[in-house]
Motif scaffolding. Structure first.
Motif, mmCIF file in Angstrom:
data_model
loop_
_atom_site.group_PDB
_atom_site.id
_atom_site.type_symbol
_atom_site.label_atom_id
_atom_site.label_comp_id
_atom_site.label_asym_id
_atom_site.label_seq_id
_atom_site.Cartn_x
_atom_site.Cartn_y
_atom_site.Cartn_z
ATOM 1 N N PHE A 143 1.095 -1.242 0.002
ATOM 2 C CA PHE A 143 -0.045 0.096 0.141
ATOM 3 C C PHE A 143 0.840 1.320 0.107
ATOM 4 O O PHE A 143 0.556 2.236 -0.704
ATOM 5 N N TYR A 144 2.001 1.200 0.781
ATOM 6 C CA TYR A 144 2.892 2.261 0.644
ATOM 7 C C TYR A 144 3.796 2.349 -0.567
ATOM 8 O O TYR A 144 3.887 3.400 -0.956
ATOM 9 N N LEU A 145 4.089 1.259 -1.160
ATOM 10 C CA LEU A 145 5.279 1.280 -2.129
ATOM 11 C C LEU A 145 4.613 1.781 -3.379
ATOM 12 O O LEU A 145 5.192 2.582 -4.221
ATOM 13 N N VAL A 146 3.177 1.742 -3.610
ATOM 14 C CA VAL A 146 2.717 2.189 -4.834
ATOM 15 C C VAL A 146 2.320 3.676 -4.659
ATOM 16 O O VAL A 146 2.208 4.211 -5.801
ATOM 17 N N GLN A 147 2.364 4.158 -3.657
ATOM 18 C CA GLN A 147 1.940 5.756 -3.186
ATOM 19 C C GLN A 147 3.070 6.296 -2.572
ATOM 20 O O GLN A 147 2.720 7.326 -1.798
ATOM 21 N N SER A 148 4.215 5.918 -2.646
ATOM 22 C CA SER A 148 5.395 6.538 -1.254
ATOM 23 C C SER A 148 5.696 7.783 -1.868
ATOM 24 O O SER A 148 5.932 8.514 -0.994
ATOM 25 N N ARG A 149 5.872 8.285 -2.930
ATOM 26 C CA ARG A 149 6.128 9.652 -3.293
ATOM 27 C C ARG A 149 4.873 10.667 -2.830
ATOM 28 O O ARG A 149 5.313 11.591 -2.479
ATOM 29 N N GLU A 150 3.774 10.291 -2.911
ATOM 30 C CA GLU A 150 2.703 10.848 -2.648
ATOM 31 C C GLU A 150 2.342 11.044 -0.953
ATOM 32 O O GLU A 150 1.830 11.996 -0.653
ATOM 33 N N THR A 151 2.460 9.949 -0.351
ATOM 34 C CA THR A 151 2.189 9.764 0.934
ATOM 35 C C THR A 151 3.474 10.229 1.865
ATOM 36 O O THR A 151 3.216 10.617 2.862
ATOM 37 N N GLY A 152 4.600 9.862 1.357
ATOM 38 C CA GLY A 152 5.743 10.053 2.334
ATOM 39 C C GLY A 152 5.883 9.557 3.502
ATOM 40 O O GLY A 152 5.415 8.340 3.532
ATOM 41 N N VAL A 153 6.430 9.884 4.686
ATOM 42 C CA VAL A 153 6.677 9.507 5.766
ATOM 43 C C VAL A 153 5.377 9.067 6.509
ATOM 44 O O VAL A 153 5.294 8.085 7.207
ATOM 45 N N LEU A 154 4.473 10.055 6.572
ATOM 46 C CA LEU A 154 3.225 9.356 7.204
ATOM 47 C C LEU A 154 2.536 8.209 6.482
ATOM 48 O O LEU A 154 1.833 7.377 7.291
ATOM 49 N N GLY A 155 2.612 8.058 5.289
ATOM 50 C CA GLY A 155 2.178 6.784 4.489
ATOM 51 C C GLY A 155 2.804 5.568 5.219
ATOM 52 O O GLY A 155 2.464 4.523 5.346
ATOM 53 N N PHE A 156 4.159 5.932 5.144
ATOM 54 C CA PHE A 156 4.933 4.657 5.858
ATOM 55 C C PHE A 156 4.609 4.274 7.365
ATOM 56 O O PHE A 156 4.563 3.160 7.432
ATOM 57 N N ILE A 157 4.450 5.464 8.023
ATOM 58 C CA ILE A 157 4.052 5.078 9.642
ATOM 59 C C ILE A 157 2.720 4.445 9.673
ATOM 60 O O ILE A 157 2.600 3.562 10.479
ATOM 61 N N SER A 158 1.811 4.898 8.862
ATOM 62 C CA SER A 158 0.513 4.066 8.688
ATOM 63 C C SER A 158 0.658 2.728 8.315
ATOM 64 O O SER A 158 0.238 1.857 9.021
ATOM 65 N N VAL A 159 1.363 2.360 7.279
ATOM 66 C CA VAL A 159 1.602 0.898 6.966
ATOM 67 C C VAL A 159 2.412 0.196 8.045
ATOM 68 O O VAL A 159 2.120 -0.908 8.296
ATOM 69 N N LEU A 160 3.309 0.919 8.543
ATOM 70 C CA LEU A 160 4.059 0.272 9.674
ATOM 71 C C LEU A 160 3.247 -0.132 10.886
ATOM 72 O O LEU A 160 3.076 -1.247 11.585
ATOM 73 N N GLY A 161 2.186 0.906 11.276
ATOM 74 C CA GLY A 161 1.281 0.658 12.361
ATOM 75 C C GLY A 161 0.443 -0.624 11.824
ATOM 76 O O GLY A 161 0.297 -1.418 12.856
#
Length: 192
Positions: free
Chosen positions: A56-74
């Motif tokens: 979920f993060y990898l396909v939108q990593s540029r757009e979601t940034g660190v918050l996207g990574f934190i959400s997926v990590l959670g």
């Protein structure tokens, strides 16, 4: 194997994880809540979701940034903890009283914060990123809202949780994502 192919296969795992999670609902209705078939479906789904949520993060990593990574990590950490909690139900009697300790309480809170908070943040970031179709964000919202359904044991929550993974996994596997050029074009047209 290139990065695109890896992400695509992670999307297929998301699809399978969603199907496994959906399998919990009919199992709960047929054999009862916390029955062995329901727990097996849940265990398989948790293992798969722990691994594939990073897509979920990898396909939108540029757009979601660190918050996207934190959400997926959670979400991933919440699924790992849930996997461990489900495993204990295989070795312990499910009809016995649940153990009452600080570790169980912290694990339960970690799961809820990771999964609920991560999913809420992922939904917001996914909406803002506009990489997935809007109906996928709708499935995430529906999943969160289904937690409040006044149904005994809320057996339907797993259905909506699985549907959100099936939807996202399907989009990733088939490549039905909004491309960056399409998003820029849509932004220019809406500005006119």
């Amino acid at each position: 194997m290139n990065e695109t192919r890896v992400v695509q296969w992670l999307g297929m795992i998301c699809l399978l994880a969603g199907i496994a999670r959906i399998g919990m609902t009919p199992s709960a209705y047929i054999w009862g809540t916390d029955s062995m078939p329901e727990l097996i479906f849940g265990y398989i789904a948790c293992i798969l979701m722990s691994v594939c949520s990073i897509a979920f993060y990898l396909v939108q990593s540029r757009e979601t940034g660190v918050l996207g990574f934190i959400s997926v990590l959670g979400i991933s950490i919440g699924n790992v903890i849930t996997t461990a909690l489900l495993f204990t139900s295989f070795v312990m009697d499910t009809t016995a009283p649940k153990p009452d300790s600080i570790i169980v309480a912290i694990s339960g809170m970690g799961t809820m914060i990771g999964l609920t908070g991560g999913t809420l943040l992922l939904g917001i970031m996914t909406f803002r990123a506009n990489v997935f179709p809007r109906w996928v964000v709708g499935l995430l919202v529906l999943m969160l809202l289904s937690a409040f359904l006044p149904v005994a044991d809320n057996k339907l929550f797993a259905l909506f949780w699985g549907l959100s993974y099936v939807g996202m996994g399907f989009c990733i596997w088939t490549g039905k994502l909004n491309s960056r050029s399409e998003r820029k074009k849509a932004g220019l047209e809406s500005a006119r």
